[in-house]
Design an enzyme around this catalytic site. Sequence first.
Site, short mmCIF file in Angstrom:
data_model
loop_
_atom_site.label_atom_id
_atom_site.label_comp_id
_atom_site.label_asym_id
_atom_site.label_seq_id
_atom_site.Cartn_x
_atom_site.Cartn_y
_atom_site.Cartn_z
N TYR A 12 -1.75 25.31 -3.44
CA TYR A 12 -2.64 25.65 -4.57
C TYR A 12 -3.98 24.90 -4.48
CZ TYR A 12 -4.07 25.55 -9.55
OH TYR A 12 -4.77 25.62 -10.73
N LEU A 34 4.84 25.64 5.06
CA LEU A 34 5.07 26.80 4.18
C LEU A 34 6.32 26.63 3.31
CD1 LEU A 34 4.12 29.76 6.59
CD2 LEU A 34 2.65 28.55 4.97
N SER A 125 -2.00 11.03 -8.06
CA SER A 125 -1.77 11.69 -9.35
C SER A 125 -1.90 10.69 -10.49
CB SER A 125 -0.36 12.27 -9.33
OG SER A 125 0.02 12.65 -10.61
N TYR A 150 9.15 11.47 -7.99
CA TYR A 150 7.91 12.06 -7.48
C TYR A 150 6.74 11.08 -7.68
CZ TYR A 150 3.52 14.62 -7.71
OH TYR A 150 2.21 15.00 -7.56
N LYS A 154 4.08 8.73 -4.99
CA LYS A 154 2.61 8.64 -4.99
C LYS A 154 2.18 7.18 -5.01
CE LYS A 154 1.63 12.98 -4.81
NZ LYS A 154 1.09 13.52 -3.58
N PHE A 219 7.07 21.67 -25.96
CA PHE A 219 8.00 20.54 -25.93
C PHE A 219 7.55 19.42 -26.87
CE2 PHE A 219 8.81 22.00 -21.31
CZ PHE A 219 9.84 22.85 -21.73
#
Length: 339
Positions: A12, A34, A125, A150, A154, A219
């Site tokens: 993206y 991919l 991030s 995750y 980072k 949420f």
Amino acid sequence: MAKILVTGGTGYIGSHTVIELIKAGYEPIIVDNLCNSKELVLDRIKEISGVRPKFYKVDVCDENKMREIFKNEKFNDIIHFAGLKSVAESVKYPELYQSNNIGSSKVLLKLMKEFGVHNIVFSSSATVYGTPKKVPLKEDDPVGGCTNPYGQTKLDIECLLKDYAKENKDANIAILRYFNPIGAHKSGLIGEDPQGIPNNLMPYVTQVAVGKREKLSVFGDDYNTPDGTCIRDYIHVVDLAKGHLAALNKLKEKPGLVIYNLGTGKGTSVLELVHAFESANNIKIPFEIAGRRPGDVPENYADVSKANKELHWKAEFNIEDSCRDSWNWQKKNPKGYEE
Ligand code: NAD
Ligand code: UDP
């Protein structure tokens, strides 16, 4: 033309950045396995830019194959987007996230040293800030306390890069801490294409708009924020892509290691985003208030003064622009890149 290695370049953010790189006269060399993108993206990049970038379907963790690419292509700069990014998946498969995200970064650093490549831009991030004590977040605010594997990868990669910069005085490293990328190229030819049920807010909203999902679950509406829903800093992906060009220019000044927040500096609540989407596109988004999602921080937005000043970069698009472009992509590609 300056060659540049772009790992994760069919993804993206990578694909939008490749367009900006081509516009700026770079020759991007894409490496992507991919696992979360499609080769069709390359045709779309060609439709937009006139150039079909050179592509290697290779896993960045594969040191031998990556060595061949370093040997054959001879580039001076790298942008490292490749990585797995689902918070929920990372809770289920923490080792996979460690081996893929940290492993691929280690391979790149090893080969950079071997081949004398000095410049790298890394996709970090805002999640590295954990639960912020105050907003807006500045680059020198404390990091850590990541609520999921995750985010921890980072942070671990940021540490690896810092150690590398200490040992290698020729290295120039830009750590870019992205806030929440949304939107798409104005052509509607490339955009975000999540697999399965989207975790993130904007792709969920566009899938409701296109009729693929019945309604959005918001949420939590009992947070200590003006309308009770969480606040984030949503940045248009094309602005984010341009931030990478600005970072590459900065690296030419040989600054060593630098860290920048890339966001708009403006917080938007979940309900504000839903309403902005409705008014920008004249579509109603049915929603219900659901319980809080574990791990969500109430409020998170960037102080972008450092990037504004040192990178001469600023986000140009507003939230309505992003909502319009996200919808344009989704309605032209109701099934994403699936043909
Ligand atoms: P994406 O999944 O669309 O793109 C990542 C690409 O990397 C995919 O094309 C995938 O196939 C590829 N990839 C993954 N592991 C690989 C490997 N080992 N070898 C080769 N290719 C590999 O994600 P994105 O949203 O474009 O994100 C790009 C980067 O930015 C990621 O590192 C992500 O963690 C980071 N980031 C994203 C966000 C976000 O909200 N999108 C926010 C902050 C940081
Ligand atoms: N969110 C929501 N419904 C959804 C997806 C997300 O209400 O279906 C909320 C989520 O709780 C958070 C905000 O939207 O407050 C942004 O979530 P996203 O996952 O996009 O980004 P992140 O939480 O990683 O910043």
